[in-house]
Design a protein around this motif. Sequence first.
Motif, PDB file in Angstrom:
ATOM      1  N   ASP A 186       0.823  -1.212   0.000  1.00 44.55           N
ATOM      2  CA  ASP A 186       0.000   0.000   0.000  1.00 44.55           C
ATOM      3  C   ASP A 186       0.856   1.260   0.000  1.00 44.55           C
ATOM      4  O   ASP A 186       1.986   1.281   0.532  1.00 44.55           O
ATOM      5  N   ALA A 209       3.623  -1.557   4.086  1.00 47.41           N
ATOM      6  CA  ALA A 209       3.401  -0.486   3.120  1.00 47.41           C
ATOM      7  C   ALA A 209       4.632  -0.284   2.238  1.00 47.41           C
ATOM      8  O   ALA A 209       5.770  -0.401   2.693  1.00 47.41           O
ATOM      9  N   ASP A 254      -3.507   4.615  -0.923  1.00 46.43           N
ATOM     10  CA  ASP A 254      -4.551   3.663  -0.536  1.00 46.43           C
ATOM     11  C   ASP A 254      -5.136   4.017   0.826  1.00 46.43           C
ATOM     12  O   ASP A 254      -6.330   3.825   1.070  1.00 46.43           O
TER      13      ASP A 254
END
Length: 369
Positions: A186, A209, A254
Amino acid sequence: MQTECAVLWEMHEAWTVEPVELDPPRAGEVLVRMVASGMCHSDEHLRTGDLPGIYPIIGGHEGAGVVEEVGPGVTVVAPGDHVVFGFIPACGQCPSCATGHSNVCDLGASLMVGLQLDGTSRHHARGQDLSTMVCLGTFGRHTVVNQASCVKIPEDIPLELACLVGCGVTTGWGSAVYAAGVQPGDNVAVIGVGGIGANAIQGARLAGAERIFAIDPVVFKQESAPRFGATHTAASVEEAFELIQKETWGRMCDKVICTMGVGSGQLMASIMALAAKRGRVVVTNIHPALDNDVNLNLCDLTLMEKQIVGTIFGSANIRYDIPKLLELYRQGQLDLEGLVTTTYPLEDINRGYEDMLAGTNIRGVLRFE
């Protein structure tokens, strides 16, 4: 017994450190000798009136110490235990707790008012009863709390670091891992790199992430953010928009996590613009209690299927997540030392909050011994 605490007598006044008479614990209550307390922005919200309180009030809700005495019926801790306070008590029995949402515990909601369950106070000064911040009052050398707030921890973990998981660490980490639901790969933006935002960054990093954009106008905090896992930094939402657009090839983030010192409804449209299609914006920071005006493009919300999610305590569980985060610290995966910029004696509490407002601290910590 007599102890010493930081009391806020009226809204907008300074904290005053003075003697306090403390009653012994009653049924279900625990007397704790405090070792350390984090200086969270929420206590400043209490002073400014952004959060309501019952004045006079003893501040502090991010604390750790050693149990000295327990009242009748206490089963979760015993004298000598090291404890961290979860700033939202969890009874484990109400519908919220039973369905896995102890961060909105019904008992916790009652205690958050600042008085014990029987509606009385254990702290007294100048001939008056004192309330305590979320029924904890960690800005003092001793306090009496409900057992629902106590989490026993291993004795080898330094209490001056452990206190941080009572609020800021868990709130930030949970905002990323639980409320935002960050997934591997993400792109994540965190707005505000203080005691909560730094841990939202850590949570996003541990969740996998790919890019983490830390947004803060303070240069010190921009420079500190990479230590916790940020891959990019920006001074404002507007500056971050261009950076995120470039780095993500226009896809945007996101997950966007709001951890500013004080939120503003007028910023929501620009914050939402940082989110990708089907992106989620998590609002963790406190907004003024009377802030009802929100600048938001509802067409963007609908057509891009974006989400706005509120969270308290990062949607975490004090009895599961506090021990888990301390174990991550033991394993070297969670940085607690780096969060503590400065420690203060109790009598310097006002200087500590001046430093926080000046942006020179990630987290200040009061040390009582």
